[in-house]
Design a protein around this motif. Sequence first.
Motif, PDB file in Angstrom:
ATOM      1  N   PRO A  21       4.440  27.878 -11.763  1.00 43.10           N
ATOM      2  CA  PRO A  21       4.399  26.460 -12.114  1.00 43.10           C
ATOM      3  C   PRO A  21       3.804  25.629 -10.989  1.00 43.10           C
ATOM      4  N   ALA A  22       3.139  24.561 -11.361  1.00 42.14           N
ATOM      5  CA  ALA A  22       2.562  23.661 -10.373  1.00 42.14           C
ATOM      6  C   ALA A  22       3.677  22.949  -9.623  1.00 42.14           C
ATOM      7  N   SER A  23       3.432  22.669  -8.367  1.00 41.45           N
ATOM      8  CA  SER A  23       4.448  21.972  -7.582  1.00 41.45           C
ATOM      9  C   SER A  23       4.562  20.530  -8.067  1.00 41.45           C
ATOM     10  N   ALA A  24       5.745  19.986  -7.971  1.00 42.38           N
ATOM     11  CA  ALA A  24       5.991  18.617  -8.411  1.00 42.38           C
ATOM     12  C   ALA A  24       5.290  17.658  -7.468  1.00 42.38           C
ATOM     13  N   SER A  25       4.742  16.592  -8.030  1.00 47.97           N
ATOM     14  CA  SER A  25       4.065  15.619  -7.194  1.00 47.97           C
ATOM     15  C   SER A  25       5.058  14.596  -6.674  1.00 47.97           C
ATOM     16  N   ALA A  26       4.769  14.103  -5.512  1.00 44.76           N
ATOM     17  CA  ALA A  26       5.630  13.102  -4.894  1.00 44.76           C
ATOM     18  C   ALA A  26       4.759  12.063  -4.220  1.00 44.76           C
ATOM     19  N   ALA A  27       5.249  10.859  -4.173  1.00 48.40           N
ATOM     20  CA  ALA A  27       4.590   9.809  -3.419  1.00 48.40           C
ATOM     21  C   ALA A  27       4.891  10.071  -1.946  1.00 48.40           C
ATOM     22  N   MET A  28       3.897  10.056  -1.114  1.00 55.45           N
ATOM     23  CA  MET A  28       4.100  10.315   0.309  1.00 55.45           C
ATOM     24  C   MET A  28       4.366   8.997   1.019  1.00 55.45           C
ATOM     25  N   GLY A  29       5.431   8.969   1.792  1.00 53.04           N
ATOM     26  CA  GLY A  29       5.777   7.771   2.539  1.00 53.04           C
ATOM     27  C   GLY A  29       7.207   7.347   2.259  1.00 53.04           C
ATOM     28  N   GLN A  30       7.478   6.084   2.518  1.00 48.53           N
ATOM     29  CA  GLN A  30       8.850   5.585   2.384  1.00 48.53           C
ATOM     30  C   GLN A  30       8.873   4.301   1.554  1.00 48.53           C
ATOM     31  N   PHE A  31       9.880   4.195   0.703  1.00 48.17           N
ATOM     32  CA  PHE A  31      10.157   2.982  -0.061  1.00 48.17           C
ATOM     33  C   PHE A  31      11.422   2.386   0.527  1.00 48.17           C
ATOM     34  N   ARG A  32      11.371   1.102   0.900  1.00 48.13           N
ATOM     35  CA  ARG A  32      12.526   0.443   1.520  1.00 48.13           C
ATOM     36  C   ARG A  32      12.983  -0.729   0.665  1.00 48.13           C
ATOM     37  N   TYR A  33      14.247  -1.028   0.768  1.00 47.32           N
ATOM     38  CA  TYR A  33      14.819  -2.183   0.076  1.00 47.32           C
ATOM     39  C   TYR A  33      16.040  -2.660   0.848  1.00 47.32           C
ATOM     40  N   PHE A  46      16.544   3.275   1.887  1.00 41.83           N
ATOM     41  CA  PHE A  46      15.191   3.819   1.819  1.00 41.83           C
ATOM     42  C   PHE A  46      15.174   5.131   1.053  1.00 41.83           C
ATOM     43  N   ILE A  47      13.988   5.450   0.554  1.00 42.02           N
ATOM     44  CA  ILE A  47      13.741   6.713  -0.137  1.00 42.02           C
ATOM     45  C   ILE A  47      12.504   7.317   0.510  1.00 42.02           C
ATOM     46  N   ASN A  48      12.608   8.529   1.019  1.00 44.94           N
ATOM     47  CA  ASN A  48      11.473   9.214   1.626  1.00 44.94           C
ATOM     48  C   ASN A  48      10.790  10.120   0.613  1.00 44.94           C
ATOM     49  N   ASN A  49       9.471  10.055   0.560  1.00 47.29           N
ATOM     50  CA  ASN A  49       8.656  10.905  -0.311  1.00 47.29           C
ATOM     51  C   ASN A  49       9.241  11.018  -1.722  1.00 47.29           C
ATOM     52  N   PRO A  50       9.368   9.893  -2.424  1.00 45.81           N
ATOM     53  CA  PRO A  50      10.007   9.913  -3.745  1.00 45.81           C
ATOM     54  C   PRO A  50       9.201  10.675  -4.791  1.00 45.81           C
TER      55      PRO A  50
END
Length: 114
Positions: A21-33, A46-50
């Motif tokens: 199976p293909a690896s799951a894609s993730a957004a690279m970086g951090q989301f902060r709130y 924060f969420i790292n590489n969501p």
Amino acid sequence: MRLHSALAAVGGSLVLVLAVPASASAAMGQFRYSYQTADGYDAVGFINNPQSRTCIDLQRAGSDGTSAAYAPKNLTDSTATVFLEAGCRGDVFYSLRPGAGASERLLVRSVVFS
């Protein structure tokens, strides 16, 4: 005979590549709130590489009766769509391009990344 073995090896390799199976894609970086704690203090979550294309409810942001999070900052390489309601539901949402942030007036409880 060598050609037959080579073709069998190539065919077997192709089957293995298609079966994994293909690896799951993730957004690279951090989301902060930002959010307010139960004691009334301002804090940062924060969420790292969501994970992409998966709704994420923000921790400590309204799910337990607390107020919504605010001032989201999308420091990932993907567009983040934030929602006022948990579960990425409702008519109140806003898109943040990569590297963008919003003011404290933008209230959020969930996010999904492209």
